[in-house]
Design a protein around this motif. Structure first.
Motif, PDB file in Angstrom:
ATOM      1  N   PRO A 250      55.398  45.509  27.216  1.00  0.00           N
ATOM      2  CA  PRO A 250      54.028  46.016  27.363  1.00  0.00           C
ATOM      3  C   PRO A 250      53.004  44.921  27.111  1.00  0.00           C
ATOM      4  O   PRO A 250      53.258  43.968  26.365  1.00  0.00           O
ATOM      5  CB  PRO A 250      53.930  47.113  26.301  1.00  0.00           C
ATOM      6  N   ALA A 251      51.847  45.046  27.721  1.00  0.00           N
ATOM      7  CA  ALA A 251      50.749  44.120  27.478  1.00  0.00           C
ATOM      8  C   ALA A 251      50.276  44.254  26.033  1.00  0.00           C
ATOM      9  O   ALA A 251      50.396  45.316  25.422  1.00  0.00           O
ATOM     10  CB  ALA A 251      49.607  44.392  28.442  1.00  0.00           C
ATOM     11  N   ALA A 252      49.728  43.170  25.503  1.00  0.00           N
ATOM     12  CA  ALA A 252      49.303  43.155  24.102  1.00  0.00           C
ATOM     13  C   ALA A 252      47.808  43.380  23.926  1.00  0.00           C
ATOM     14  O   ALA A 252      47.367  43.797  22.858  1.00  0.00           O
ATOM     15  CB  ALA A 252      49.695  41.829  23.454  1.00  0.00           C
ATOM     16  N   LEU A 253      47.032  43.082  24.943  1.00  0.00           N
ATOM     17  CA  LEU A 253      45.581  43.028  24.772  1.00  0.00           C
ATOM     18  C   LEU A 253      44.855  44.303  25.183  1.00  0.00           C
ATOM     19  O   LEU A 253      43.651  44.416  24.988  1.00  0.00           O
ATOM     20  CB  LEU A 253      45.012  41.838  25.543  1.00  0.00           C
ATOM     21  N   GLY A 254      45.572  45.258  25.746  1.00  0.00           N
ATOM     22  CA  GLY A 254      44.952  46.528  26.098  1.00  0.00           C
ATOM     23  C   GLY A 254      43.801  46.380  27.068  1.00  0.00           C
ATOM     24  O   GLY A 254      43.819  45.544  27.978  1.00  0.00           O
ATOM     25  N   ASN A 255      42.772  47.184  26.846  1.00  0.00           N
ATOM     26  CA  ASN A 255      41.632  47.204  27.756  1.00  0.00           C
ATOM     27  C   ASN A 255      40.788  45.939  27.704  1.00  0.00           C
ATOM     28  O   ASN A 255      39.920  45.742  28.549  1.00  0.00           O
ATOM     29  CB  ASN A 255      40.735  48.415  27.443  1.00  0.00           C
ATOM     30  N   GLU A 256      41.042  45.080  26.701  1.00  0.00           N
ATOM     31  CA  GLU A 256      40.251  43.856  26.578  1.00  0.00           C
ATOM     32  C   GLU A 256      40.806  42.706  27.416  1.00  0.00           C
ATOM     33  O   GLU A 256      40.166  41.657  27.523  1.00  0.00           O
ATOM     34  CB  GLU A 256      40.170  43.425  25.115  1.00  0.00           C
ATOM     35  N   ALA A 257      41.981  42.870  28.023  1.00  0.00           N
ATOM     36  CA  ALA A 257      42.629  41.761  28.721  1.00  0.00           C
ATOM     37  C   ALA A 257      41.760  41.200  29.833  1.00  0.00           C
ATOM     38  O   ALA A 257      41.596  39.975  29.960  1.00  0.00           O
ATOM     39  CB  ALA A 257      43.981  42.206  29.273  1.00  0.00           C
ATOM     40  N   GLY A 258      41.202  42.059  30.664  1.00  0.00           N
ATOM     41  CA  GLY A 258      40.380  41.585  31.774  1.00  0.00           C
ATOM     42  C   GLY A 258      39.146  40.846  31.305  1.00  0.00           C
ATOM     43  O   GLY A 258      38.753  39.827  31.895  1.00  0.00           O
ATOM     44  N   ILE A 259      38.537  41.336  30.240  1.00  0.00           N
ATOM     45  CA  ILE A 259      37.357  40.687  29.676  1.00  0.00           C
ATOM     46  C   ILE A 259      37.707  39.317  29.123  1.00  0.00           C
ATOM     47  O   ILE A 259      37.040  38.316  29.410  1.00  0.00           O
ATOM     48  CB  ILE A 259      36.750  41.575  28.570  1.00  0.00           C
ATOM     49  N   VAL A 260      38.780  39.258  28.325  1.00  0.00           N
ATOM     50  CA  VAL A 260      39.182  37.996  27.701  1.00  0.00           C
ATOM     51  C   VAL A 260      39.568  36.979  28.765  1.00  0.00           C
ATOM     52  O   VAL A 260      39.177  35.803  28.698  1.00  0.00           O
ATOM     53  CB  VAL A 260      40.343  38.233  26.717  1.00  0.00           C
ATOM     54  N   GLY A 261      40.325  37.407  29.763  1.00  0.00           N
ATOM     55  CA  GLY A 261      40.751  36.479  30.805  1.00  0.00           C
ATOM     56  C   GLY A 261      39.607  35.969  31.649  1.00  0.00           C
ATOM     57  O   GLY A 261      39.529  34.767  31.943  1.00  0.00           O
ATOM     58  N   ALA A 262      38.705  36.848  32.047  1.00  0.00           N
ATOM     59  CA  ALA A 262      37.561  36.423  32.857  1.00  0.00           C
ATOM     60  C   ALA A 262      36.685  35.453  32.079  1.00  0.00           C
ATOM     61  O   ALA A 262      36.214  34.437  32.616  1.00  0.00           O
ATOM     62  CB  ALA A 262      36.752  37.643  33.299  1.00  0.00           C
ATOM     63  N   ALA A 263      36.476  35.741  30.796  1.00  0.00           N
ATOM     64  CA  ALA A 263      35.663  34.849  29.969  1.00  0.00           C
ATOM     65  C   ALA A 263      36.323  33.488  29.809  1.00  0.00           C
ATOM     66  O   ALA A 263      35.648  32.442  29.861  1.00  0.00           O
ATOM     67  CB  ALA A 263      35.428  35.484  28.594  1.00  0.00           C
ATOM     68  N   ASP A 264      37.644  33.470  29.640  1.00  0.00           N
ATOM     69  CA  ASP A 264      38.335  32.202  29.458  1.00  0.00           C
ATOM     70  C   ASP A 264      38.335  31.379  30.746  1.00  0.00           C
ATOM     71  O   ASP A 264      38.184  30.153  30.708  1.00  0.00           O
ATOM     72  CB  ASP A 264      39.768  32.442  28.992  1.00  0.00           C
ATOM     73  N   LEU A 265      38.483  32.036  31.876  1.00  0.00           N
ATOM     74  CA  LEU A 265      38.430  31.326  33.149  1.00  0.00           C
ATOM     75  C   LEU A 265      37.041  30.736  33.389  1.00  0.00           C
ATOM     76  O   LEU A 265      36.903  29.644  33.951  1.00  0.00           O
ATOM     77  CB  LEU A 265      38.829  32.256  34.286  1.00  0.00           C
ATOM     78  N   ALA A 266      36.013  31.449  32.961  1.00  0.00           N
ATOM     79  CA  ALA A 266      34.654  30.894  33.068  1.00  0.00           C
ATOM     80  C   ALA A 266      34.511  29.665  32.178  1.00  0.00           C
ATOM     81  O   ALA A 266      33.908  28.659  32.575  1.00  0.00           O
ATOM     82  CB  ALA A 266      33.627  31.958  32.671  1.00  0.00           C
ATOM     83  N   ARG A 267      35.089  29.723  30.974  1.00  0.00           N
ATOM     84  CA  ARG A 267      35.030  28.575  30.061  1.00  0.00           C
ATOM     85  C   ARG A 267      35.815  27.395  30.631  1.00  0.00           C
ATOM     86  O   ARG A 267      35.364  26.254  30.581  1.00  0.00           O
ATOM     87  CB  ARG A 267      35.594  28.973  28.696  1.00  0.00           C
ATOM     88  N   GLU A 268      36.995  27.667  31.173  1.00  0.00           N
ATOM     89  CA  GLU A 268      37.805  26.607  31.769  1.00  0.00           C
ATOM     90  C   GLU A 268      37.100  25.975  32.957  1.00  0.00           C
ATOM     91  O   GLU A 268      37.314  24.808  33.279  1.00  0.00           O
ATOM     92  CB  GLU A 268      39.165  27.168  32.215  1.00  0.00           C
ATOM     93  N   GLY A 269      36.245  26.748  33.612  1.00  0.00           N
ATOM     94  CA  GLY A 269      35.544  26.221  34.772  1.00  0.00           C
ATOM     95  C   GLY A 269      34.357  25.341  34.450  1.00  0.00           C
ATOM     96  O   GLY A 269      33.886  24.596  35.317  1.00  0.00           O
ATOM     97  N   LEU A 270      33.878  25.374  33.206  1.00  0.00           N
ATOM     98  CA  LEU A 270      32.706  24.567  32.853  1.00  0.00           C
ATOM     99  C   LEU A 270      32.908  23.074  33.115  1.00  0.00           C
ATOM    100  O   LEU A 270      32.020  22.423  33.687  1.00  0.00           O
ATOM    101  CB  LEU A 270      32.329  24.819  31.386  1.00  0.00           C
ATOM    102  N   PRO A 271      34.035  22.459  32.740  1.00  0.00           N
ATOM    103  CA  PRO A 271      34.213  21.037  33.062  1.00  0.00           C
ATOM    104  C   PRO A 271      34.186  20.769  34.564  1.00  0.00           C
ATOM    105  O   PRO A 271      33.713  19.732  35.005  1.00  0.00           O
ATOM    106  CB  PRO A 271      35.589  20.712  32.460  1.00  0.00           C
ATOM    107  N   ARG A 272      34.708  21.720  35.357  1.00  0.00           N
ATOM    108  CA  ARG A 272      34.700  21.519  36.806  1.00  0.00           C
ATOM    109  C   ARG A 272      33.291  21.468  37.341  1.00  0.00           C
ATOM    110  O   ARG A 272      32.965  20.655  38.191  1.00  0.00           O
ATOM    111  CB  ARG A 272      35.462  22.657  37.497  1.00  0.00           C
ATOM    112  N   TRP A 273      32.452  22.378  36.854  1.00  0.00           N
ATOM    113  CA  TRP A 273      31.070  22.396  37.339  1.00  0.00           C
ATOM    114  C   TRP A 273      30.353  21.090  36.994  1.00  0.00           C
ATOM    115  O   TRP A 273      29.513  20.614  37.750  1.00  0.00           O
ATOM    116  CB  TRP A 273      30.317  23.586  36.730  1.00  0.00           C
ATOM    117  N   CYS A 274      30.701  20.524  35.843  1.00  0.00           N
ATOM    118  CA  CYS A 274      29.993  19.327  35.396  1.00  0.00           C
ATOM    119  C   CYS A 274      30.707  18.024  35.744  1.00  0.00           C
ATOM    120  O   CYS A 274      30.072  16.993  35.919  1.00  0.00           O
ATOM    121  CB  CYS A 274      29.782  19.389  33.877  1.00  0.00           C
ATOM    122  N   GLN A 275      32.037  18.079  35.841  1.00  0.00           N
ATOM    123  CA  GLN A 275      32.798  16.841  35.987  1.00  0.00           C
ATOM    124  C   GLN A 275      33.799  16.856  37.129  1.00  0.00           C
ATOM    125  O   GLN A 275      34.566  15.911  37.291  1.00  0.00           O
ATOM    126  CB  GLN A 275      33.536  16.548  34.667  1.00  0.00           C
TER     127      GLN A 275
END
Length: 340
Positions: free
Chosen positions: A305-330
């Motif tokens: 079973p998944a561990a993060l419940g209903n927060e998984a989509g939120i956490v993943g989308a936020a992390d992908l946005a954070r991972e994308g910050l270097p791309r936007w700048c560098q």
């Protein structure tokens, strides 16, 4: 100078847009949700601008109290390879919707748009049930089925950004009509929608085995939901348990086919339907073992079973946005899981 440390420590907002709700949260680099809001998704007959307005509203509410640097949006639909446009959303009214640019212009922040199942899978792979594996397939059972693939520690999107649409694999030729326009899609047999459809038909027929279910909805089949079926199954109602077990068997058969294609170390099953636990996953594991190609002569993936419940989509989308910050700048490449 903006450094990698700054990127890595930035607070970001993740937004999860489903068929029935919009959830958003401010997320730390460790995957902790500091603040959360939720609202209903506007009805699909309304314009895409109404959904956009809803997203802007929840983001503005959250960033009023938190210094966020970017926004990630997990959308229930087909997202193009540039993570900018929602090509098609079966449960919403988006067709070729340029969501990233529209939101970025209104919010004044970098925005990344990702398929909602991809976002949830990324979260589970980084900080959830798949955190110790580089090869993970995630299946989210909600209104429909969302799927996503992490191979070699990378989120696999496919050439056009459309990989992982497992819910629309056709498993029954000429079967139930799906909202995508085809018949016999997997999500018509394993999803909240599928559970509700089967239960409604029993209630409408006046089946004596659905007494508890019928009483729960006052005899009105239209009020039956997949969530209700799951709740009654968890309480021991025989009819709802059987419906859940049937869905589990369909789930296991589909996972066996996915194992033949991707050979992951672990399958992670999430979404609201999965909250019935072993009532669903027990029959799924049995059907998976019976249907696995080369069974008895190969390692078999775990089904957890998944561990993060209903927060998984939120956490993943936020992390992908954070991972994308270097791309936007560098101008850097796509994110990869860190292992230590």
């Amino acid at each position: 100078m903006v450094t990698d440390t700054w990127f890595g420590q930035a607070l970001t907002i993740g937004v999860d847009i489903g068929g029935s709700k919009v959830s958003a949260g401010v997320v730390t680099p460790q995957g902790r949700v500091l603040a959360h809001v939720r609202t209903e998704t506007p009805h699909r007959s309304k314009s895409p601008g109404v959904v956009e307005e809803t997203v802007v509203g929840v983001v503005d509410e959250l960033r009023a109290a938190h210094p966020v640097r970017a926004v990630g949006v997990g959308a229930a639909g087909f997202v193009d390879e540039y993570r900018a446009t929602v090509l098609f959303a079966p449960h919403l009214s988006w067709r070729g919707e340029p969501l990233r640019d529209a939101l970025s212009a209104r919010l004044g922040l970098p925005v990344v748009v990702e398929n909602d199942a991809n976002a949830a899978a990324w979260a589970e792979a980084r900080v959830g049930s798949g955190r110790d594996s580089d090869d993970v397939v995630v299946v989210n059972l909600g209104t429909g089925i969302g799927g996503a693939i992490v191979l070699g520690g990378r989120l696999h999107r496919g050439r056009y950004g459309l990989a992982g649409e497992f819910g629309h694999m056709r498993v029954v030729p000429g079967g139930h009509l799906c909202e995508c326009g085809n018949r016999g899609c997997w999500e018509q047999y394993v999803s909240g929608h599928a559970l509700a459809r089967e239960a409604r038909s029993l209630v409408a027929a006046g089946s004596p085995v659905t007494r508890a279910l019928s009483e729960a909805v006052g005899g009105d089949p239209s009020l039956v939901t997949g969530v209700l079926v799951g709740e009654l199954a968890a309480k021991g109602d025989r009819a709802c348990m059987e419906l859940t077990e049937d869905a589990g068997q369909w789930l296991g058969l589909g996972l066996a086919d996915l194992a033949a294609a991707f050979d992951p170390e672990v399958f992670i099953v999430g979404g609201g339907v999965s909250e019935t636990g072993d009532l669903l996953l027990g029959p799924a594991r049995t059907a998976f073992e019976r249907g696995l190609t080369g069974r008895g002569h190969r390692p078999a993936a775990r089904i957890v079973p998944a561990a993060l419940g209903n927060e998984a989509g939120i956490v993943g989308a936020a992390d992908l946005a954070r991972e994308g910050l270097p791309r936007w700048c560098q101008g850097r490449g796509q994110p990869r899981l860190g292992r230590g």
